[in-house]
Design a protein around this motif. Structure first.
Motif, PDB file in Angstrom:
ATOM      1  N   SER A 125      -9.002  -2.342  11.255  1.00 46.09           N
ATOM      2  CA  SER A 125      -8.078  -3.406  11.659  1.00 46.09           C
ATOM      3  C   SER A 125      -6.688  -3.237  11.078  1.00 46.09           C
ATOM      4  N   GLY A 126      -6.547  -2.307  10.130  1.00 43.06           N
ATOM      5  CA  GLY A 126      -5.265  -2.141   9.454  1.00 43.06           C
ATOM      6  C   GLY A 126      -5.089  -3.073   8.282  1.00 43.06           C
ATOM      7  N   CYS A 127      -6.167  -3.752   7.876  1.00 43.35           N
ATOM      8  CA  CYS A 127      -6.031  -4.770   6.827  1.00 43.35           C
ATOM      9  C   CYS A 127      -5.522  -4.181   5.509  1.00 43.35           C
ATOM     10  N   ILE A 128      -6.024  -2.985   5.127  1.00 42.55           N
ATOM     11  CA  ILE A 128      -5.546  -2.361   3.893  1.00 42.55           C
ATOM     12  C   ILE A 128      -4.096  -1.918   4.066  1.00 42.55           C
ATOM     13  N   ALA A 129      -3.815  -1.212   5.141  1.00 41.70           N
ATOM     14  CA  ALA A 129      -2.475  -0.669   5.367  1.00 41.70           C
ATOM     15  C   ALA A 129      -1.428  -1.779   5.440  1.00 41.70           C
ATOM     16  N   VAL A 130      -1.713  -2.835   6.189  1.00 41.86           N
ATOM     17  CA  VAL A 130      -0.768  -3.947   6.319  1.00 41.86           C
ATOM     18  C   VAL A 130      -0.564  -4.626   4.964  1.00 41.86           C
ATOM     19  N   SER A 131      -1.650  -4.831   4.230  1.00 42.60           N
ATOM     20  CA  SER A 131      -1.552  -5.494   2.926  1.00 42.60           C
ATOM     21  C   SER A 131      -0.727  -4.671   1.949  1.00 42.60           C
ATOM     22  N   ILE A 132      -0.874  -3.349   1.996  1.00 42.72           N
ATOM     23  CA  ILE A 132      -0.059  -2.489   1.134  1.00 42.72           C
ATOM     24  C   ILE A 132       1.414  -2.609   1.511  1.00 42.72           C
ATOM     25  N   ALA A 133       1.701  -2.547   2.809  1.00 47.90           N
ATOM     26  CA  ALA A 133       3.082  -2.639   3.270  1.00 47.90           C
ATOM     27  C   ALA A 133       3.711  -3.973   2.885  1.00 47.90           C
ATOM     28  N   LEU A 134       2.906  -5.038   2.899  1.00 44.49           N
ATOM     29  CA  LEU A 134       3.417  -6.359   2.537  1.00 44.49           C
ATOM     30  C   LEU A 134       3.583  -6.527   1.027  1.00 44.49           C
ATOM     31  N   SER A 135       2.912  -5.670   0.247  1.00 45.71           N
ATOM     32  CA  SER A 135       2.938  -5.837  -1.211  1.00 45.71           C
ATOM     33  C   SER A 135       4.274  -5.429  -1.816  1.00 45.71           C
ATOM     34  N   SER A 136       5.026  -4.577  -1.118  1.00 46.05           N
ATOM     35  CA  SER A 136       6.331  -4.151  -1.626  1.00 46.05           C
ATOM     36  C   SER A 136       7.118  -3.483  -0.510  1.00 46.05           C
ATOM     37  N   PRO A 137       8.404  -3.777  -0.407  1.00 43.97           N
ATOM     38  CA  PRO A 137       9.226  -3.113   0.609  1.00 43.97           C
ATOM     39  C   PRO A 137       9.478  -1.644   0.280  1.00 43.97           C
ATOM     40  N   ARG A 138       9.090  -1.220  -0.907  1.00 42.14           N
ATOM     41  CA  ARG A 138       9.310   0.160  -1.349  1.00 42.14           C
ATOM     42  C   ARG A 138       8.070   1.026  -1.123  1.00 42.14           C
ATOM     43  N   ARG A 139       7.212   0.601  -0.205  1.00 36.24           N
ATOM     44  CA  ARG A 139       5.991   1.340   0.079  1.00 36.24           C
ATOM     45  C   ARG A 139       5.925   1.682   1.565  1.00 36.24           C
ATOM     46  N   SER A 140       5.778   2.969   1.860  1.00 33.12           N
ATOM     47  CA  SER A 140       5.611   3.414   3.241  1.00 33.12           C
ATOM     48  C   SER A 140       4.137   3.767   3.453  1.00 33.12           C
ATOM     49  N   VAL A 141       3.625   3.435   4.622  1.00 33.53           N
ATOM     50  CA  VAL A 141       2.186   3.560   4.855  1.00 33.53           C
ATOM     51  C   VAL A 141       1.900   4.304   6.151  1.00 33.53           C
ATOM     52  N   THR A 142       1.069   5.344   6.027  1.00 35.15           N
ATOM     53  CA  THR A 142       0.492   6.038   7.174  1.00 35.15           C
ATOM     54  C   THR A 142      -0.971   5.610   7.259  1.00 35.15           C
ATOM     55  N   ALA A 143      -1.459   5.346   8.458  1.00 35.00           N
ATOM     56  CA  ALA A 143      -2.846   4.893   8.623  1.00 35.00           C
ATOM     57  C   ALA A 143      -3.510   5.688   9.736  1.00 35.00           C
ATOM     58  N   TRP A 144      -4.704   6.194   9.445  1.00 30.10           N
ATOM     59  CA  TRP A 144      -5.458   6.996  10.404  1.00 30.10           C
ATOM     60  C   TRP A 144      -6.756   6.313  10.790  1.00 30.10           C
ATOM     61  N   ASP A 145      -7.166   6.540  12.023  1.00 26.95           N
ATOM     62  CA  ASP A 145      -8.509   6.162  12.456  1.00 26.95           C
ATOM     63  C   ASP A 145      -8.890   7.047  13.633  1.00 26.95           C
ATOM     64  N   ILE A 146     -10.175   7.320  13.759  1.00 26.84           N
ATOM     65  CA  ILE A 146     -10.653   8.136  14.869  1.00 26.84           C
ATOM     66  C   ILE A 146     -10.800   7.314  16.140  1.00 26.84           C
ATOM     67  N   SER A 147     -10.861   5.972  15.995  1.00 27.31           N
ATOM     68  CA  SER A 147     -11.110   5.068  17.118  1.00 27.31           C
ATOM     69  C   SER A 147      -9.810   4.498  17.673  1.00 27.31           C
TER      70      SER A 147
END
Length: 279
Positions: free
Chosen positions: A122-144
């Motif tokens: 669902s992107g829950c980890i990736a979105v939460s990381i991105a929201l935790s600090s504006p100084r964090r860039s996030v790449t997210a992978w899934d096979i589905s």
């Protein structure tokens, strides 16, 4: 009996009392804007005929075993709402523990950090990381692709920018990028554990996001660890959710692969489910 009181009574026939009450309260709040106090004074009597028909449809789906998160199209993670549906793993509280522990290790880190979330769902980890600090860039992978559609929706929902890609960690193509942090909640349920699982999990959630092959229970842990070893920047770290039955074995695997420091931590239920490692 009021409409949602009747709703609760019928759920009690198939769900434990605590779960039935929690589901009723969630449906009342999310779909009809009614709080517990409203139910106690019978405000659900004021529901329109259309709302009553919707409540009946929701009840039918719940009695058929469909998870309430799929029925409502929303799940909670770290105090935020995330869109979910079939083809997308429902976020779990234990994954919140993994994320909080991982971010705790990074609390004193200065400067910008790049993250890779493997198997984002669902992107829950990736979105939460991105929201935790504006100084964090996030790449997210899934096979589905189904899961990635929800991840894109949740990124828009929370106003963050993610680099979302359809990738298979078991067959990674040539990759020149490096990240400061790799985090993952990969498939780790053993086939032998299926009998003990609830029917609303087995019958609806994507098996590919849950189960690991029985003949190689560390398949995903090994693949993610190997990838992290060659794609983490100096000083980087790996944070991965585990099957508690395989916790010590997983830690030993990472040591054999070359990680110099490994730490197992317990989730909120006291189970060894979170592994943190540094090359």
């Amino acid at each position: 009996m009021t409409p949602l009181r009747s709703f609760l009574q019928q759920l009690l026939a198939v769900y434990p009392e605590g779960e039935a009450r929690a589901i009723t309260r969630l449906v009342a709040e999310e779909r009809f804007g009614l709080r517990l106090a409203d139910l106690l004074v019978g405000k659900d009597r004021e529901l329109s005929e259309a709302d009553k028909a919707e409540a009946a449809n929701i009840l039918s789906r719940l009695l058929g075993g469909e998870p309430v998160q799929y029925v409502l199209g929303v799940a909670s993670f770290c105090g935020r709402r995330f869109s979910v549906g079939q083809g997308c793993l429902i976020p779990r509280p234990e994954t919140e523990d993994l994320l909080r522990q991982a971010l705790g290790y990074l609390r004193e880190t200065e400067g910008e950090l790049s993250f890779l979330d493997v198997g984002t769902g669902s992107g829950c980890i990736a979105v939460s990381i991105a929201l935790s600090s504006p100084r964090r860039s996030v790449t997210a992978w899934d096979i589905s692709e189904q899961a990635l559609r929800y991840a894109r929706l949740n990124a828009r929902r929370h106003g963050v920018s993610l680099e979302l890609e359809r990738r298979d960690i078991l067959s990674p193509c040539a990759e020149r990028r490096r990240w400061d942090v790799v985090v993952s909640n990969p498939p780790y349920v053993l086939p032998s554990e299926a009998e003990a699982m609830e029917r609303n999990v087995l019958g609806f959630e994507p098996r590919a996001a849950l189960f690991v092959p029985g003949d190689d229970p560390l398949l995903f842990t090994r693949a993610i660890a190997r990838f992290a070893l060659t794609h983490l920047r100096p000083g980087g770290s790996l944070h991965i959710e585990l099957n508690e039955r395989l916790a010590e074995e997983s830690k030993a695997l990472l040591v054999r692969l070359g990680f110099k420091k490994t730490v197992l931590q317990r989730d909120r239920h006291g189970r060894l489910r979170c592994l943190h490692a540094w090359p």
